[in-house]
Design a protein around this motif. Structure first.
Motif, mmCIF file in Angstrom:
data_model
loop_
_atom_site.group_PDB
_atom_site.id
_atom_site.type_symbol
_atom_site.label_atom_id
_atom_site.label_comp_id
_atom_site.label_asym_id
_atom_site.label_seq_id
_atom_site.Cartn_x
_atom_site.Cartn_y
_atom_site.Cartn_z
ATOM 1 N N THR A 60 19.278 36.683 3.665
ATOM 2 C CA THR A 60 17.823 36.715 3.816
ATOM 3 C C THR A 60 17.467 36.930 5.275
ATOM 4 O O THR A 60 18.343 36.921 6.162
ATOM 5 C CB THR A 60 17.178 35.417 3.286
ATOM 6 O OG1 THR A 60 15.777 35.611 3.113
ATOM 7 C CG2 THR A 60 17.416 34.243 4.229
ATOM 8 N N ASP A 119 13.125 39.787 2.082
ATOM 9 C CA ASP A 119 14.057 40.225 1.033
ATOM 10 C C ASP A 119 15.281 39.324 1.004
ATOM 11 O O ASP A 119 16.017 39.213 1.990
ATOM 12 C CB ASP A 119 14.467 41.675 1.282
ATOM 13 C CG ASP A 119 13.345 42.642 0.976
ATOM 14 O OD1 ASP A 119 12.649 42.455 -0.034
ATOM 15 O OD2 ASP A 119 13.161 43.599 1.755
ATOM 16 N N ARG A 124 14.840 38.757 -4.474
ATOM 17 C CA ARG A 124 13.487 38.194 -4.501
ATOM 18 C C ARG A 124 12.850 38.318 -3.122
ATOM 19 O O ARG A 124 13.540 38.340 -2.120
ATOM 20 C CB ARG A 124 13.482 36.693 -4.869
ATOM 21 C CG ARG A 124 14.062 36.365 -6.221
ATOM 22 C CD ARG A 124 15.530 35.968 -6.129
ATOM 23 N NE ARG A 124 15.724 34.684 -5.502
ATOM 24 C CZ ARG A 124 16.788 34.349 -4.769
ATOM 25 N NH1 ARG A 124 17.743 35.213 -4.547
ATOM 26 N NH2 ARG A 124 16.886 33.150 -4.243
ATOM 27 N N SER A 125 11.531 38.347 -3.112
ATOM 28 C CA SER A 125 10.764 38.299 -1.865
ATOM 29 C C SER A 125 9.277 38.199 -2.196
ATOM 30 O O SER A 125 8.788 38.955 -3.043
ATOM 31 C CB SER A 125 11.009 39.562 -1.025
ATOM 32 O OG SER A 125 10.315 39.482 0.197
ATOM 33 N N VAL A 165 10.378 34.257 -0.545
ATOM 34 C CA VAL A 165 10.811 32.942 -1.015
ATOM 35 C C VAL A 165 10.532 31.920 0.078
ATOM 36 O O VAL A 165 10.382 32.273 1.253
ATOM 37 C CB VAL A 165 12.311 32.909 -1.397
ATOM 38 C CG1 VAL A 165 12.625 33.934 -2.475
ATOM 39 C CG2 VAL A 165 13.192 33.109 -0.178
ATOM 40 N N ARG A 203 12.934 30.736 -6.152
ATOM 41 C CA ARG A 203 12.397 31.837 -6.942
ATOM 42 C C ARG A 203 11.339 32.588 -6.132
ATOM 43 O O ARG A 203 10.731 32.046 -5.216
ATOM 44 C CB ARG A 203 11.814 31.314 -8.253
ATOM 45 C CG ARG A 203 12.842 30.522 -9.051
ATOM 46 C CD ARG A 203 12.431 30.257 -10.485
ATOM 47 N NE ARG A 203 13.457 29.454 -11.156
ATOM 48 C CZ ARG A 203 14.582 29.935 -11.659
ATOM 49 N NH1 ARG A 203 14.809 31.244 -11.569
ATOM 50 N NH2 ARG A 203 15.471 29.152 -12.242
ATOM 51 N N GLN A 204 11.142 33.839 -6.502
ATOM 52 C CA GLN A 204 10.086 34.633 -5.899
ATOM 53 C C GLN A 204 8.758 33.908 -6.086
ATOM 54 O O GLN A 204 8.479 33.402 -7.167
ATOM 55 C CB GLN A 204 10.067 35.996 -6.581
ATOM 56 C CG GLN A 204 9.352 37.078 -5.839
ATOM 57 C CD GLN A 204 9.720 38.442 -6.426
ATOM 58 O OE1 GLN A 204 10.692 39.033 -5.989
ATOM 59 N NE2 GLN A 204 8.965 38.914 -7.393
ATOM 60 N N ASP A 219 5.174 36.609 -9.522
ATOM 61 C CA ASP A 219 5.909 37.487 -10.419
ATOM 62 C C ASP A 219 5.554 38.955 -10.189
ATOM 63 O O ASP A 219 4.398 39.344 -10.285
ATOM 64 C CB ASP A 219 5.607 37.098 -11.874
ATOM 65 C CG ASP A 219 6.447 37.907 -12.847
ATOM 66 O OD1 ASP A 219 7.620 38.148 -12.537
ATOM 67 O OD2 ASP A 219 5.917 38.294 -13.912
ATOM 68 N N HIS A 237 10.728 44.454 -8.662
ATOM 69 C CA HIS A 237 11.067 45.356 -7.570
ATOM 70 C C HIS A 237 11.336 46.749 -8.141
ATOM 71 O O HIS A 237 12.260 46.949 -8.921
ATOM 72 C CB HIS A 237 12.295 44.840 -6.808
ATOM 73 C CG HIS A 237 12.055 43.561 -6.080
ATOM 74 N ND1 HIS A 237 11.619 43.521 -4.777
ATOM 75 C CD2 HIS A 237 12.167 42.270 -6.483
ATOM 76 C CE1 HIS A 237 11.487 42.248 -4.392
ATOM 77 N NE2 HIS A 237 11.809 41.470 -5.415
ATOM 78 N N THR A 242 8.789 46.015 -2.622
ATOM 79 C CA THR A 242 8.964 44.630 -2.203
ATOM 80 C C THR A 242 7.694 44.131 -1.519
ATOM 81 O O THR A 242 6.859 44.927 -1.086
ATOM 82 C CB THR A 242 10.177 44.483 -1.254
ATOM 83 O OG1 THR A 242 10.486 43.100 -1.082
ATOM 84 C CG2 THR A 242 9.914 45.126 0.097
#
Length: 355
Positions: free
Chosen positions: A23, A42, A55-56, A58, A84-85, A88, A91, A105
């Protein structure tokens, strides 16, 4: 003034338990409940960029400051055991024809705390550097859950000719309710910095933001935004923090200098052309790194941590990102310390000595 790396704050064996193995970024604020809240871009659960769950943004929550090593204790979001992102979306990519979400993203700009709320400004992208819009989210439970502030809190990518995409912000209280000041630039690392302000109760209303501009030889609020940084400076990630009354730090990743650069100013509207730029962390090649001496390869970020103080040896805490793009690792956030001088006060002292 003396600095150096304190530790990696993300990576395998450090934040892997929350799926935060690779990250970057890590802008941080002190939450109303006393914890440290950090937001990352990211993020991948695997040990290389692109591997595992993507995820991004976080959030991680824990303890630490400019003078204490950062240790995270839980993830933000509904699951404290997995980052978790925060909201919702899927990507998407050009290879897929942008048929899923149309968003590649969402990158966090910065966190802001005002009273019992934390605000997050985020950059919505369709491909690297192609910003669709930016938006503001809010948490009222110290960074755990987040809610969008609505349509009025969405800002067009071309606002102020594209100079208002990547933000950093802080709050100055006052008898009149105070102001939130926003330093902003483009997301492409090819622009200078502009300045905006808004009342704290209008954070989610884009029409209430005022820009700082130069017209007919005078600077005024409400004018067309004018770049406040000297010609030739190009900026990436920004950090604007009020450390004490009449003591602010503005800087971040100075793309034109391949360094982390900062100015200590007494007000967001200070004349940056007359204020020395300090470069406490310098970019270097991979064969010449020395983190103890604040020389870092492929660096960026540079967010100022809570508890930072100027005119103190190693008194400013920084979250510094590093990404070895050729290999996909390291891709991490690190905690550094550095020294910054209040050059305005130094000038005043020199003047007194001359008198």
């Amino acid at each position: 003034m003396r600095g150096g790396k304190i530790a990696d704050i993300t990576g395998p064996g450090i934040t892997e338990r929350w799926g935060v193995t690779c990250t970057d970024l890590g802008a941080s604020v002190l939450a109303p409940n006393g914890t440290l809240v950090s937001v990352f871009g990211d993020t991948f659960s695997g040990r290389r960029v692109g591997r595992g769950d993507w995820r991004s943004p976080v959030v991680l929550i824990g303890r630490g400051s400019a003078h204490r090593p950062i240790v995270y204790e839980r993830a933000g979001g509904p699951d404290p055991d997995y980052a978790r992102q925060l909201w919702d979306y899927t990507h998407d990519s050009a290879a897929g024809g942008w048929r899923r979400s149309g968003i590649s993203t969402v990158i966090p700009s910065d966190l802001l705390r005002v009273g019992d709320s934390i605000y997050l400004h985020a950059i919505v992208n369709r491909g690297l550097g192609n910003v669709l819009c930016t938006e503001i989210w809010r948490s009222d439970d110290s960074g755990v859950s987040w809610a969008h502030l609505g349509r009025d809190a969405v800002f067009p990518a071309d606002l102020h000719a594209g100079f208002a995409q990547c933000w950093s912000w802080d709050f100055e209280p006052g008898a009149d309710g105070g102001w939130v000041y926003v330093a902003a630039t483009g997301f492409q690392r090819d622009k200078g910095i502009i300045l905006m302000r808004v009342r704290p109760w209008h954070i989610g209303i884009r029409s209430r933001y005022q820009s700082w501009g130069l017209t007919d030889g005078r600077w005024r609020w409400g004018e067309r935004a004018t770049t406040i940084t000297p010609p030739g400076e190009r900026w990436g990630e920004l950090t604007l923090r009020r450390l004490a009354p009449r003591t602010w730090v503005l800087g971040g990743f100075l793309a034109s200098g391949y360094a982390l650069g900062y100015r200590v100013i007494d007000s967001p509207v200070a004349d940056l052309h007359a204020t020395p730029l300090q470069l406490p962390v310098i970019g270097t090649g991979w064969d010449f790194e020395d983190h103890a001496e604040n020389r870092v390869a492929q660096l960026y970020g540079g967010y100022v941590l809570p508890g930072s103080r100027v005119d103190v040896e190693g008194g400013v805490g920084l979250v510094v990102s590093q990404w070895r793009t050729a290999d996909g690792w390291p891709y991490r956030a690190m905690q550094f310390r550095a020294g910054l001088r209040d050059t305005g006060k130094a000038d005043e002292q020199d003047e007194r000595r001359r008198l």
